[in-house]
Design a protein around this motif. Structure first.
Motif, short mmCIF file in Angstrom:
data_model
loop_
_atom_site.label_atom_id
_atom_site.label_comp_id
_atom_site.label_asym_id
_atom_site.label_seq_id
_atom_site.Cartn_x
_atom_site.Cartn_y
_atom_site.Cartn_z
N MET A 170 0.85 -1.19 0.00
CA MET A 170 0.00 0.00 0.00
C MET A 170 0.89 1.25 0.00
O MET A 170 1.80 1.36 0.82
CB MET A 170 -0.92 -0.02 1.22
N LEU A 171 0.61 2.18 -0.90
CA LEU A 171 1.44 3.38 -1.00
C LEU A 171 1.18 4.34 0.16
O LEU A 171 2.12 4.85 0.80
CB LEU A 171 1.16 4.09 -2.33
N VAL A 172 -0.08 4.61 0.45
CA VAL A 172 -0.48 5.50 1.55
C VAL A 172 -1.70 4.90 2.24
O VAL A 172 -2.62 4.43 1.57
CB VAL A 172 -0.83 6.93 1.05
N GLU A 173 -1.68 4.93 3.55
CA GLU A 173 -2.83 4.48 4.33
C GLU A 173 -3.10 5.49 5.44
O GLU A 173 -2.22 5.78 6.24
CB GLU A 173 -2.57 3.09 4.91
N VAL A 174 -4.30 6.03 5.44
CA VAL A 174 -4.70 7.05 6.42
C VAL A 174 -5.75 6.44 7.34
O VAL A 174 -6.69 5.80 6.89
CB VAL A 174 -5.28 8.30 5.71
N GLU A 175 -5.56 6.67 8.64
CA GLU A 175 -6.50 6.11 9.61
C GLU A 175 -6.82 7.15 10.68
O GLU A 175 -5.92 7.74 11.29
CB GLU A 175 -5.90 4.86 10.26
N ASP A 176 -8.10 7.37 10.91
CA ASP A 176 -8.59 8.28 11.96
C ASP A 176 -7.94 9.66 11.91
O ASP A 176 -7.60 10.25 12.95
CB ASP A 176 -8.37 7.66 13.35
N LEU A 177 -7.77 10.20 10.71
CA LEU A 177 -7.16 11.52 10.57
C LEU A 177 -8.11 12.59 11.12
O LEU A 177 -9.28 12.64 10.77
CB LEU A 177 -6.85 11.81 9.11
N ARG A 178 -7.55 13.44 11.96
CA ARG A 178 -8.32 14.54 12.55
C ARG A 178 -7.47 15.80 12.48
O ARG A 178 -6.30 15.80 12.89
CB ARG A 178 -8.69 14.23 14.00
N ILE A 227 -2.93 17.92 14.44
CA ILE A 227 -3.25 16.78 13.58
C ILE A 227 -3.00 15.49 14.34
O ILE A 227 -1.91 15.28 14.89
CB ILE A 227 -2.40 16.80 12.29
N THR A 228 -4.01 14.65 14.41
CA THR A 228 -3.89 13.34 15.05
C THR A 228 -4.32 12.27 14.06
O THR A 228 -4.84 12.55 12.98
CB THR A 228 -4.73 13.28 16.33
N GLY A 229 -4.11 11.02 14.46
CA GLY A 229 -4.39 9.91 13.55
C GLY A 229 -3.08 9.43 12.94
O GLY A 229 -1.99 9.86 13.32
N GLU A 230 -3.20 8.53 12.00
CA GLU A 230 -2.02 7.94 11.37
C GLU A 230 -2.02 8.14 9.87
O GLU A 230 -3.06 7.98 9.21
CB GLU A 230 -1.94 6.44 11.67
N ILE A 231 -0.85 8.48 9.33
CA ILE A 231 -0.62 8.49 7.89
C ILE A 231 0.56 7.58 7.65
O ILE A 231 1.71 7.94 7.92
CB ILE A 231 -0.33 9.90 7.35
N ARG A 232 0.29 6.39 7.20
CA ARG A 232 1.35 5.39 6.98
C ARG A 232 1.79 5.41 5.52
O ARG A 232 0.96 5.34 4.61
CB ARG A 232 0.86 4.00 7.38
N GLY A 233 3.10 5.49 5.33
CA GLY A 233 3.64 5.60 3.99
C GLY A 233 3.90 7.05 3.66
O GLY A 233 3.02 7.89 3.80
N ARG A 234 5.11 7.36 3.25
CA ARG A 234 5.48 8.74 2.92
C ARG A 234 6.08 8.78 1.52
O ARG A 234 7.28 8.99 1.34
CB ARG A 234 6.49 9.27 3.95
N PRO A 235 5.27 8.60 0.50
CA PRO A 235 5.79 8.65 -0.87
C PRO A 235 6.09 10.09 -1.28
O PRO A 235 5.68 11.04 -0.62
CB PRO A 235 4.64 8.08 -1.70
N ARG A 236 6.81 10.24 -2.37
CA ARG A 236 6.99 11.57 -2.96
C ARG A 236 5.64 12.01 -3.53
O ARG A 236 5.06 11.32 -4.36
CB ARG A 236 8.06 11.55 -4.04
N ILE A 237 5.17 13.18 -3.09
CA ILE A 237 3.84 13.67 -3.49
C ILE A 237 4.00 14.98 -4.23
O ILE A 237 4.76 15.86 -3.83
CB ILE A 237 2.94 13.88 -2.26
N ALA A 238 3.27 15.12 -5.32
CA ALA A 238 3.19 16.39 -6.05
C ALA A 238 1.72 16.74 -6.21
O ALA A 238 0.86 15.86 -6.28
CB ALA A 238 3.87 16.27 -7.41
N TYR A 239 1.44 18.05 -6.27
CA TYR A 239 0.07 18.53 -6.32
C TYR A 239 -0.20 19.30 -7.61
O TYR A 239 0.65 20.07 -8.07
CB TYR A 239 -0.22 19.46 -5.13
N VAL A 240 -1.38 19.09 -8.17
CA VAL A 240 -1.90 19.92 -9.25
C VAL A 240 -3.16 20.56 -8.72
O VAL A 240 -4.16 19.88 -8.44
CB VAL A 240 -2.21 19.08 -10.51
N PHE A 241 -3.13 21.89 -8.53
CA PHE A 241 -4.25 22.59 -7.89
C PHE A 241 -5.25 23.07 -8.93
O PHE A 241 -5.00 23.08 -10.13
CB PHE A 241 -3.73 23.75 -7.05
#
Length: 286
Positions: free
Chosen positions: A1-9, A61-75
């Protein structure tokens, strides 16, 4: 899994009160995945995506963000994201992390070609390009960072329908070529059906329904998802048919309703939906 977010607040404190625009959010983006976050403005989609890259300031910010890939944004608005006084080529080069100047310039030329812009675009300022061309520059700038995950945040806002398709087709093609995952943020379920494989429907800072795109669109269970789908115009509808909408607006994040946040707008709400003991809409229970 590249990114997994759990209970993000995500919560902000201001003027003596606490605002919680994102709460209990969980989702996953697999490698080379095509995932969409869907919902109206104010539901927490963009803030959730910004948190993946550590771009949210002055928040708890609480919760878990598992996996830290290189991220780029297109707004969604390239004219606000691009520097008006820098030439396009310089802005694309700015995102490159290494290499000699000749190598970087060669890479800029390759990226400009990859996104379908003429070579002379590198020497132009953003104001000399159309909206669709500006968005292609944003995509090229994102690719300059060699991302593993591309976050496309409403990338077709203010573009005509033909240009919208061109931009989204471009993102899809480049993602396939580079084995890159895409997180698409949109309010348009029509785009989701064509460009994503999994969808997470957000309302009032929470994920209210999720699943494979084909299943959610064919059998939406949450009343909010049903409302979003009903609001998509149909080509086979009578010309005089009224456009469907969802009554009311998304409440502010410092005043979420008790129970199910959607219940004040929900046509299927019952007394239990506004109770403090509310956990999950019974219509989407497995």
């Amino acid at each position: 899994m590249l990114v997994e977010v759990e209970d993000l607040r995500i919560e902000f404190a201001f003027d003596g009160r606490v605002s919680v625009p994102v709460r209990k959010v969980g989702f996953r983006v697999p490698e080379n995945g095509r995932v969409a976050l869907v919902g109206e403005s104010g539901c927490g989609k963009s803030l959730t995506a910004l948190a993946l890259g550590g771009l949210v300031d002055r928040a708890r910010i609480t919760g878990e963000i598992r996996g830290r890939p290189r991220i780029a944004y297109v707004f969604q608005n390239p004219m606000q994201s691009l520097d008006p006084v820098m030439k396009v080529g310089a802005q694309i080069e700015e995102g490159m992390r290494a290499g000699s100047r000749p190598d970087r310039l060669r890479r800029v030329a390759e990226l400009i070609e990859a996104v379908g812009l003429p070579p002379e675009s590198a020497k132009k300022h953003p104001c000399e390009l159309s909206g669709g061309q500006q968005q292609r520059v944003m995509i090229a700038s994102a690719l300059a960072q060699d991302p593993e995950l591309l976050v496309a945040d409403e990338p077709t806002t203010a573009l005509d329908v033909t240009t919208q398709k061109e931009v989204l087709d471009l993102i899809a093609r480049i993602a396939d070529e580079r084995k890159m995952a895409v997180l698409l943020i949109t309010h348009n379920l029509g785009l989701v059906s064509a460009y994503s494989r999994e969808v997470y429907v957000m309302y009032a800072g929470e994920v209210v329904e999720s699943g494979a795109v084909a299943e959610v669109l064919a059998h939406p269970r949450h009343p909010y998802t049903q409302g979003l789908l009903a609001a998509v115009p149909r080509l086979d509808a009578p010309r005089d048919a009224p456009l469907a909408d969802i009554p009311g607006t998304v409440p502010p994040p410092w005043d979420w309703p008790k129970g199910c946040a959607f219940h004040p707008r929900c046509p299927k709400a019952v007394a239990a939906c506004s109770a403090d003991s509310f956990v999950r809409c019974p219509l989407v229970q497995p």
